[in-house]
Design a protein around this motif. Structure first.
Motif, PDB file in Angstrom:
ATOM      1  N   VAL A  70       0.647  -1.387  -0.588  1.00 31.56           N
ATOM      2  CA  VAL A  70      -0.210  -0.044   0.310  1.00 31.56           C
ATOM      3  C   VAL A  70       1.181   1.239  -0.066  1.00 31.56           C
ATOM      4  O   VAL A  70       0.605   1.710  -0.982  1.00 31.56           O
ATOM      5  CB  VAL A  70      -1.126  -0.307   1.329  1.00 31.56           C
ATOM      6  CG1 VAL A  70      -1.602   1.062   1.209  1.00 31.56           C
ATOM      7  CG2 VAL A  70      -2.352  -0.942   1.160  1.00 31.56           C
ATOM      8  N   THR A  72       3.997   1.569  -1.797  1.00 27.98           N
ATOM      9  CA  THR A  72       3.951   1.687  -2.882  1.00 27.98           C
ATOM     10  C   THR A  72       3.789   1.940  -3.710  1.00 27.98           C
ATOM     11  O   THR A  72       3.482   3.003  -4.448  1.00 27.98           O
ATOM     12  CB  THR A  72       5.284   0.695  -2.715  1.00 27.98           C
ATOM     13  OG1 THR A  72       6.078   0.018  -2.310  1.00 27.98           O
ATOM     14  CG2 THR A  72       5.510   0.926  -4.439  1.00 27.98           C
ATOM     15  N   GLY A  73       2.242   2.084  -3.467  1.00 23.51           N
ATOM     16  CA  GLY A  73       1.344   2.309  -4.197  1.00 23.51           C
ATOM     17  C   GLY A  73       1.033   0.994  -5.214  1.00 23.51           C
ATOM     18  O   GLY A  73       1.622  -0.007  -6.012  1.00 23.51           O
ATOM     19  N   ALA A  77      -1.504  -2.910  -4.756  1.00 15.38           N
ATOM     20  CA  ALA A  77      -2.271  -2.559  -3.723  1.00 15.38           C
ATOM     21  C   ALA A  77      -3.821  -2.781  -4.375  1.00 15.38           C
ATOM     22  O   ALA A  77      -4.605  -2.413  -2.716  1.00 15.38           O
ATOM     23  CB  ALA A  77      -1.614  -1.495  -3.378  1.00 15.38           C
ATOM     24  N   GLY A  81      -4.628   1.214  -3.553  1.00 21.97           N
ATOM     25  CA  GLY A  81      -2.839   1.853  -4.076  1.00 21.97           C
ATOM     26  C   GLY A  81      -3.558   2.706  -4.355  1.00 21.97           C
ATOM     27  O   GLY A  81      -1.740   3.276  -5.799  1.00 21.97           O
ATOM     28  N   GLU A  82      -4.058   3.221  -5.550  1.00 21.80           N
ATOM     29  CA  GLU A  82      -4.312   4.361  -6.684  1.00 21.80           C
ATOM     30  C   GLU A  82      -4.712   5.052  -5.649  1.00 21.80           C
ATOM     31  O   GLU A  82      -5.099   6.999  -6.436  1.00 21.80           O
ATOM     32  CB  GLU A  82      -6.011   4.268  -7.374  1.00 21.80           C
ATOM     33  CG  GLU A  82      -5.975   2.305  -8.684  1.00 21.80           C
ATOM     34  CD  GLU A  82      -3.899   2.483  -9.744  1.00 21.80           C
ATOM     35  OE1 GLU A  82      -3.976   3.321  -9.818  1.00 21.80           O
ATOM     36  OE2 GLU A  82      -3.833   1.242  -9.610  1.00 21.80           O
ATOM     37  N   ARG A  88      -3.335   6.896   1.071  1.00 18.96           N
ATOM     38  CA  ARG A  88      -3.022   5.619   1.614  1.00 18.96           C
ATOM     39  C   ARG A  88      -2.111   5.760   2.842  1.00 18.96           C
ATOM     40  O   ARG A  88      -2.524   5.086   3.674  1.00 18.96           O
ATOM     41  CB  ARG A  88      -1.420   5.331   0.976  1.00 18.96           C
ATOM     42  CG  ARG A  88      -1.943   4.900  -1.332  1.00 18.96           C
ATOM     43  CD  ARG A  88      -1.621   4.722  -1.619  1.00 18.96           C
ATOM     44  NE  ARG A  88      -0.178   4.763  -1.923  1.00 18.96           N
ATOM     45  CZ  ARG A  88       0.632   5.359  -2.544  1.00 18.96           C
ATOM     46  NH1 ARG A  88      -0.184   5.613  -3.488  1.00 18.96           N
ATOM     47  NH2 ARG A  88       1.618   5.410  -2.220  1.00 18.96           N
ATOM     48  N   SER A 138       8.096   5.529  -1.190  1.00 24.19           N
ATOM     49  CA  SER A 138       6.708   5.648  -2.284  1.00 24.19           C
ATOM     50  C   SER A 138       6.862   7.098  -2.676  1.00 24.19           C
ATOM     51  O   SER A 138       6.800   8.582  -1.801  1.00 24.19           O
ATOM     52  CB  SER A 138       4.876   5.711  -2.220  1.00 24.19           C
ATOM     53  OG  SER A 138       4.765   5.698  -3.378  1.00 24.19           O
TER      54      SER A 138
END
Length: 140
Positions: A70, A72-73, A77, A81-82, A88, A138
């Motif tokens: 999550v 890192t996205g 995820a 993740g978006e 996040r 991220s």
């Protein structure tokens, strides 16, 4: 570079929620101005075994891996993740009653969020003399 505001929370292992015993196992840090979201995690297995010898670390590792994904996205995820970095971060630091619980969110100023993440990790998670282990960061 001028100082930027950041927010962070500690990640804590709470194997028996009803007892409230916990140890710090990670840090998640957000610096919106520099578009930075990072997480550092360290499971001190010897310390955990001394405190909770019967604890199965497999589900703990799985949950922590999900936190890293999550952070890192991206599509790995899922829908979370978006989301933008700060959303996040809010998901990662939301109050939970599971074995992995975040502390209250704290804030400060820094020039380098990566250096600040490393500093908080060394001060709040590692014991003196422990090696610093991998990082997940991220950026947008």
């Amino acid at each position: 570079m001028p100082a930027s505001a950041f927010e962070y929370a500690l990640l804590r292992l709470v194997p028996r929620v009803e007892r409230g015993e916990r140890i710090n196992i990670g840090v998640v840090l957000l610096c919106r101005q520099q578009r930075f979201l990072g997480i550092r995690i360290h499971l001190d297995e010897a310390r955990i075994a001394a405190l909770w010898p019967d604890l199965d670390l497999v589900p703990v590792r799985e949950q922590l891996h999900a936190f890293e994904v999550v952070c890192t996205g991206g599509t790995k995820a899922g829908p979370i993740g978006e989301l933008p970095l700060y959303e996040r971060f809010r998901w990662l630091t939301a109050t939970r009653s599971t074995m992995i619980q975040p502390s209250a969110v704290h804030c400060g100023l820094c020039e380098s969020p990566q250096k600040m993440l490393d500093h908080i990790f060394r001060q709040m998670v590692l014991w003196p003399g422990q090696l610093v282990v991998g990082a997940t960061n991220s950026r947008l």
